[in-house]
Design a protein around this motif. Structure first.
Motif, PDB file in Angstrom:
ATOM      1  N   GLU A  93       0.833  -1.363   0.084  1.00 15.26           N
ATOM      2  CA  GLU A  93      -0.026  -0.018   0.026  1.00 15.26           C
ATOM      3  C   GLU A  93       0.777   1.295  -0.079  1.00 15.26           C
ATOM      4  OE1 GLU A  93      -3.258   0.728  -0.267  1.00 15.26           O
ATOM      5  OE2 GLU A  93      -3.932  -1.437  -0.274  1.00 15.26           O
ATOM      6  N   SER A  94       2.059   1.264   0.496  1.00 17.36           N
ATOM      7  CA  SER A  94       2.878   2.250   0.576  1.00 17.36           C
ATOM      8  C   SER A  94       3.837   2.482  -0.631  1.00 17.36           C
ATOM      9  CB  SER A  94       4.021   2.111   1.845  1.00 17.36           C
ATOM     10  OG  SER A  94       3.278   2.214   2.955  1.00 17.36           O
ATOM     11  N   HIS A  95       3.681   1.515  -1.477  1.00 12.11           N
ATOM     12  CA  HIS A  95       4.274   1.332  -2.726  1.00 12.11           C
ATOM     13  C   HIS A  95       5.832   1.207  -2.605  1.00 12.11           C
ATOM     14  CE1 HIS A  95       0.865   2.678  -4.715  1.00 12.11           C
ATOM     15  NE2 HIS A  95       0.692   3.828  -3.876  1.00 12.11           N
ATOM     16  N   LEU A  96       6.365   0.693  -1.416  1.00 17.70           N
ATOM     17  CA  LEU A  96       7.518   0.162  -1.179  1.00 17.70           C
ATOM     18  C   LEU A  96       7.899  -1.079  -1.765  1.00 17.70           C
ATOM     19  CD1 LEU A  96       8.293   1.227   2.513  1.00 17.70           C
ATOM     20  CD2 LEU A  96       9.302   2.247   0.609  1.00 17.70           C
ATOM     21  N   LEU A  97       6.667  -1.817  -2.151  1.00 16.40           N
ATOM     22  CA  LEU A  97       6.757  -3.190  -2.864  1.00 16.40           C
ATOM     23  C   LEU A  97       5.648  -3.118  -3.975  1.00 16.40           C
ATOM     24  CD1 LEU A  97       7.350  -5.776  -0.124  1.00 16.40           C
ATOM     25  CD2 LEU A  97       9.094  -4.966  -1.855  1.00 16.40           C
ATOM     26  N   PRO A  98       6.003  -3.808  -5.060  1.00  8.48           N
ATOM     27  CA  PRO A  98       4.833  -3.769  -6.092  1.00  8.48           C
ATOM     28  C   PRO A  98       3.828  -4.759  -5.599  1.00  8.48           C
ATOM     29  CG  PRO A  98       6.837  -4.956  -6.965  1.00  8.48           C
ATOM     30  CD  PRO A  98       7.114  -4.347  -5.587  1.00  8.48           C
ATOM     31  N   GLY A  99       2.696  -4.979  -6.387  1.00  5.90           N
ATOM     32  CA  GLY A  99       1.736  -5.784  -6.347  1.00  5.90           C
ATOM     33  C   GLY A  99       0.642  -5.586  -5.214  1.00  5.90           C
ATOM     34  N   ALA A 100      -0.121  -6.716  -4.982  1.00  3.23           N
ATOM     35  CA  ALA A 100      -1.085  -6.606  -3.953  1.00  3.23           C
ATOM     36  C   ALA A 100      -1.493  -7.725  -3.070  1.00  3.23           C
ATOM     37  CB  ALA A 100      -2.399  -5.828  -4.174  1.00  3.23           C
ATOM     38  N   LEU A 101      -1.890  -7.752  -2.025  1.00  5.88           N
ATOM     39  CA  LEU A 101      -2.377  -9.039  -1.470  1.00  5.88           C
ATOM     40  C   LEU A 101      -3.983  -9.022  -1.312  1.00  5.88           C
ATOM     41  CD1 LEU A 101       0.021 -10.709  -0.601  1.00  5.88           C
ATOM     42  CD2 LEU A 101       0.592  -8.363  -0.252  1.00  5.88           C
ATOM     43  N   ILE A 102      -4.509 -10.034  -1.996  1.00  6.54           N
ATOM     44  CA  ILE A 102      -6.017 -10.110  -1.829  1.00  6.54           C
ATOM     45  C   ILE A 102      -6.529 -11.165  -0.957  1.00  6.54           C
ATOM     46  CG2 ILE A 102      -6.041  -8.902  -4.062  1.00  6.54           C
ATOM     47  CD1 ILE A 102      -6.776 -11.509  -5.435  1.00  6.54           C
ATOM     48  N   ARG A 185      16.480  -3.019  -4.782  1.00  4.34           N
ATOM     49  CA  ARG A 185      17.672  -2.806  -3.844  1.00  4.34           C
ATOM     50  C   ARG A 185      18.023  -4.023  -2.998  1.00  4.34           C
ATOM     51  NH1 ARG A 185      19.220   2.924  -1.178  1.00  4.34           N
ATOM     52  NH2 ARG A 185      21.337   2.489  -0.551  1.00  4.34           N
ATOM     53  N   GLY A 186      16.889  -4.598  -2.571  1.00  5.93           N
ATOM     54  CA  GLY A 186      16.814  -5.802  -1.728  1.00  5.93           C
ATOM     55  C   GLY A 186      16.714  -5.398  -0.222  1.00  5.93           C
ATOM     56  N   ASN A 187      16.706  -4.136   0.058  1.00  2.06           N
ATOM     57  CA  ASN A 187      16.731  -3.892   1.599  1.00  2.06           C
ATOM     58  C   ASN A 187      15.175  -4.189   1.965  1.00  2.06           C
ATOM     59  OD1 ASN A 187      16.282  -1.449  -0.172  1.00  2.06           O
ATOM     60  ND2 ASN A 187      15.921  -0.609   1.893  1.00  2.06           N
ATOM     61  N   VAL A 188      14.307  -4.040   1.398  1.00  3.99           N
ATOM     62  CA  VAL A 188      12.777  -4.140   1.684  1.00  3.99           C
ATOM     63  C   VAL A 188      12.264  -5.273   1.403  1.00  3.99           C
ATOM     64  CG1 VAL A 188      10.511  -3.110   1.491  1.00  3.99           C
ATOM     65  CG2 VAL A 188      12.506  -1.640   1.294  1.00  3.99           C
ATOM     66  N   VAL A 189      11.748  -6.433   2.385  1.00  2.00           N
ATOM     67  CA  VAL A 189      11.168  -7.525   2.171  1.00  2.00           C
ATOM     68  C   VAL A 189       9.663  -7.569   2.589  1.00  2.00           C
ATOM     69  CG1 VAL A 189      11.307 -10.001   2.724  1.00  2.00           C
ATOM     70  CG2 VAL A 189      13.524  -8.630   1.891  1.00  2.00           C
ATOM     71  N   GLY A 190       8.832  -8.207   1.983  1.00  2.00           N
ATOM     72  CA  GLY A 190       7.319  -8.630   2.287  1.00  2.00           C
ATOM     73  C   GLY A 190       7.493 -10.044   2.309  1.00  2.00           C
ATOM     74  N   LEU A 191       6.925 -10.559   3.393  1.00  2.00           N
ATOM     75  CA  LEU A 191       6.970 -12.016   3.857  1.00  2.00           C
ATOM     76  C   LEU A 191       5.345 -12.300   4.156  1.00  2.00           C
ATOM     77  CD1 LEU A 191       8.347 -14.700   3.164  1.00  2.00           C
ATOM     78  CD2 LEU A 191       8.872 -14.213   5.845  1.00  2.00           C
TER      79      LEU A 191
END
Length: 224
Positions: A93-102, A185-191
């Motif tokens: 939602e913050s656009h730090l990562l692409p895509g979305a979770l539904i 860059r690899g510093n931001v990860v969503g899991l």
């Protein structure tokens, strides 16, 4: 190192994440969603839960919290940021990562022990693992299906930004079995799975999740 764990109204796993940080060998710093500074931390964890009751969309309100202004700016400077489950949703939602979770494909909340394969070790959050390593980590979500357009999916695959993938039956319908991604860059990860619930032998799924809190590559830089 100091690792900040943000608490939003409705966060459920912030205390668990703080404990995982300490078990990983670091100092856990409690951050509040209304904070206007990050209190000198070296990394940030956005924990799981139901921030702001998941109103509008999961993470849609949290992205406007004052602390997220600081997190976005720090991430832009290279600070490691890990978003777990609801934290992953907030990062998108913050656009730090692409895509979305539904919503999960089967329209049901899931809670299970999930097999994963670590696809990339080129992030501070996954550097403690071996590429291709298989782990078992707790999974619990209702809106955990990762989606993106084909171009974005191809880019994530091609640039090595898929950090973890579901093994066995896809639990929630995530495209290409994606369980976690990083920024370029690899510093931001969503899991989507919850490594903070897999850090002790006494309970949960064992200790396979502890590597996410080792911050191995960052520690090497800081203490070199």
């Amino acid at each position: 190192m100091k690792v900040g764990v943000v608490t939003f109204p409705g966060s459920l796993d912030d205390v668990d994440a703080q404990r995982a940080v300490r078990l990983g060998g670091h100092e856990a710093v409690a951050l509040w969603h209304g904070d206007h500074d990050l209190r000198g931390v070296d990394a940030v964890v956005l924990p799981g839960g139901f921030s702001y009751g998941d109103y509008l969309r999961c993470g849609a309100i949290s992205r406007f919290s004052p602390v997220m202004t600081e997190v976005v700016e720090a991430a832009g400077r290279g600070m490691p940021v890990l978003g777990i489950c609801n934290g992953f949703q907030i990062l998108c939602e913050s656009h730090l990562l692409p895509g979305a979770l539904i919503r999960n494909q089967r329209q049901k909340f899931l809670c299970l022990d999930q097999r994963l394969r670590i696809e990339s070790t080129r992030t501070p959050w996954t550097a403690a693992y071996a590429e291709g390593q298989e782990v078992v980590i707790a999974l619990k979500n209702g809106e955990g299906s990762f989606v993106a357009d084909e171009e974005t999916l191809d880019r994530l695959e091609g640039e090595g930004q898929v950090v973890a993938r579901y093994l066995g039956e896809n639990p929630n319908g995530s495209l290409r079995d994606i369980a976690g991604i990083s920024n370029e860059r690899g510093n931001v990860v969503g899991l989507m799975p919850h490594p903070e619930h897999s850090v002790e032998e006494l309970c949960g799924t064992g200790t396979d999740g502890l590597g996410f809190f080792a911050l191995a590559s960052l520690a090497a830089e800081v203490f070199a």
